[in-house]
Design an enzyme around this catalytic site. Structure first.
Site, PDB file in Angstrom:
ATOM      1  N   PHE A 132       0.867  -1.178   0.000  1.00  0.00           N
ATOM      2  CA  PHE A 132       0.000   0.000   0.000  1.00  0.00           C
ATOM      3  C   PHE A 132       0.899   1.221   0.000  1.00  0.00           C
ATOM      4  CE2 PHE A 132      -2.187   3.570   1.849  1.00  0.00           C
ATOM      5  CZ  PHE A 132      -3.437   3.534   1.227  1.00  0.00           C
ATOM      6  N   ASP A 216       9.552   2.638   1.094  1.00  0.00           N
ATOM      7  CA  ASP A 216       8.436   3.407   1.638  1.00  0.00           C
ATOM      8  C   ASP A 216       8.456   3.222   3.152  1.00  0.00           C
ATOM      9  OD1 ASP A 216       5.975   4.193   2.659  1.00  0.00           O
ATOM     10  OD2 ASP A 216       4.816   3.425   0.971  1.00  0.00           O
ATOM     11  N   LYS A 245       3.624  10.639   7.918  1.00  0.00           N
ATOM     12  CA  LYS A 245       2.972  10.239   9.166  1.00  0.00           C
ATOM     13  C   LYS A 245       3.641  10.840  10.397  1.00  0.00           C
ATOM     14  CE  LYS A 245       0.526   6.098   7.586  1.00  0.00           C
ATOM     15  NZ  LYS A 245      -0.832   6.624   7.777  1.00  0.00           N
TER      16      LYS A 245
END
Length: 382
Positions: A132, A216, A245
Site C-alpha cells: 500500500f 516506503d 505520518k
C-alpha cells in the site's frame, strides 16, 4: 457541539469517504485521548502511526506555537530556516543525499516515482503484492489491491506487480526497470515485514541493471520499529526513501530522501508544492526528531515492543503475532468487531486492517504500565 450534531453535518455536507466510528475526541495527552463526555481512552492507534511522540508532546506544541507566532508561510520561492535545518538532519541521519518535502505520504510517493523515471525515462516500477503506497493516481497505481484500483481505472501504466518471492523478483527486474518500490514492513495490509532475503535480492537486482531501490518508510520510519529507520534492521540500504505520518508529530508533512546517486536527478520545475515543507510543519518535525533520534529512547521502543508482543501471544484466541518495535499486528477471528468492542467496552483504540487482523501502533512514549494496561483490557474482551 454534540456528536449527533456532528454526524448531521457530516451526513449533509461531507463527502462520505470515511467509515467513522461514533466517538468525538476532544483532547489528547501522551498515549491517552478523551471524548466529549469526558471518557478516557488508551490510544494504541496513534492516528495511524502519526502521533508517535504522544498527543500534544510539550516540545512539539512549543515548536508549533513559537513558529506560528512568527511566520506561517512564504512558499518555496523563498528561504525559511526550519525546512532547511530539517532537510540537513534527515539527510545526515539516513542516506546522505538530499530531501524533497511534500504534504503527505502519497505525495512523497509521487515524487519518488518521478525521481525513478527521471533517472530512467519511461522505466517500469516493480512493486510487491500486499503493498500500500497511497491513493493519489501514481501511488494508487503502485498499490496492487483490486478493490482500491478497479473503480478508478485506467491507472498510470508501467507498474509491475510481483509476489513476495525471490525468483519472481529477479525475473521482473530488467533493463527496463526504473525502480523497485517496497515497504520494509507492509503496514496497511497487516504489518508484514519483508524477509531479508527478498530485500537482499531486490538490492542485488537493482544494482545489476542500474535501477533504484526505494523504501516506503511512511509508516515504519521515525523510530516506529525501534530504530530510526526500518531499513537499519535489514541488510540493505535503499537509494531513496519516503517519509510522512510521524514526521510532523500530527501536522501534515512528507519527504523524499535520497542517497548521493539520486540527489541531483530532479531538476528545477520537475516537482513542487505550494505548502510542502512549510515553516510550521517543519518546526514540528524538528521537534519530533529531537525526541526520537536518541539511542536510549529507541532502545526503550524495542523493549516495550517486545513486552507488547510477548503479552499478545498469551491472549486467548490470538494466532500469529508479528511486527517490529511498536508496530505490531495479531491474527484473530472477527477483528473489526473486536476493534469496535475494544473502543466501546474497554476504551482502547485499535484498528482492523482486515477481517482477521488487528493492528497496534501505540505512541513510542508509551510506558510499560500502559502496555500492560492495554493487554489487560484486551484480555477482558477475549
Amino acid at each position: 457541539m454534540s456528536l449527533s450534531e456532528l454526524q448531521a453535518l457530516e451526513r449533509d455536507h461531507v463527502v462520505p469517504t470515511y467509515a467513522r466510528l461514533p466517538v468525538e475526541f476532544v483532547r489528547g495527552e501522551g498515549a491517552r485521548l478523551w471524548d466529549d463526555e469526558g471518557n478516557e481512552y488508551l490510544d494504541f492507534l496513534c492516528g495511524i502511526s502519526v502521533t508517535s511522540v504522544g498527543h500534544c508532546h510539550p516540545k512539539v506544541v512549543e515548536a508549533i506555537r513559537e513558529q506560528a507566532g512568527r511566520l506561517t508561510h512564504t512558499t518555496n520561492l523563498f528561504y525559511t530556516e526550519p525546512p532547511m535545518r530539517l532537510a540537513a538532519r534527515l539527510s545526515q541521519r539516513s542516506l546522505g543525499g538530499k530531501v524533497l518535502f511534500a504534504n503527505s505520504g502519497a505525495e512523497a510517493i509521487e515524487a519518488a516515482i518521478k525521481l525513478a523515471r527521471r533517472a530512467r525515462p519511461q522505466g517500469d516500477i516493480v512493486v510487491f503484492e500486499g503493498a500500500f503506497h497511497g491513493r493519489t493516481y501514481g501511488a494508487l497505481s503502485a498499490t496492487p489491491q483490486e478493490s482500491k484500483q478497479a473503480p478508478f481505472a485506467p491507472l498510470v501504466p508501467g507498474f509491475v506487480v510481483v509476489p513476495k518471492d525471490v525468483e519472481a523478483l529477479r525475473a521482473a527486474v530488467t533493463d527496463r526497470t526504473a525502480a523497485v518500490l517496497a515497504e520494509p514492513v507492509q503496514g496497511e495490509t497487516g504489518v508484514w515485514p519483508l524477509p531479508d532475503e527478498l530485500l537482499e535480492a531486490a538490492r542485488a537486482a537493482c544494482d545489476q541493471v542500474g535501477a533504484a531501490l526505494i523504501f516506503d518508510e511512511i509508516q515504519s520510519g521515525m523510530g516506529r520499529t525501534g530504530t530510526l529507520w526500518a531499513y537499519e534492521q535489514t541488510p540493505v540500504v535503499p537509494d531513496a526513501m519516503t517519509l510522512a505520518k510521524a514526521l510532523g508529530g500530527g501536522l501534515p508533512i512528507g519527504a523524499l530522501v535520497t542517497g548521493d546517486r539520486l540527489a541531483d536527478v530532479l531538476r528545477p520545475g520537475d516537482h513542487g508544492s505550494t505548502f510542502a515543507g512549510g515553516p510550521v510543519a517543519a518546526a514540528a518535525a524538528n521537534a519530533v526528531l529531537d525526541v526520537v533520534d536518541d539511542p536510549d529512547f529507541l532502545a526503550g521502543v524495542l523493549e516495550r515492543g517486545e513486552r507488547l508482543a510477548e503479552g499478545l501471544k498469551e491472549l486467548p484466541g490470538v494466532g500469529d503475532v508479528r511486527g517490529r518495535g511498536l508496530m505490531r499486528a495479531i491474527e484473530i477471528e472477527g477483528a473489526p468487531e473486536l476493534v469496535r468492542r475494544a473502543l466501546f467496552e474497554q476504551r482502547l483504540v485499535l484498528n482492523a486492517t482486515g477481517p482477521t487482523t488487528v493492528r497496534l501502533l501505540p505512541a513510542l512514549i508509551v510506558g510499560e504500565a500502559e502496555v500492560d494496561e492495554a493487554l489487560s483490557r484486551l484480555r477482558a474482551l477475549l
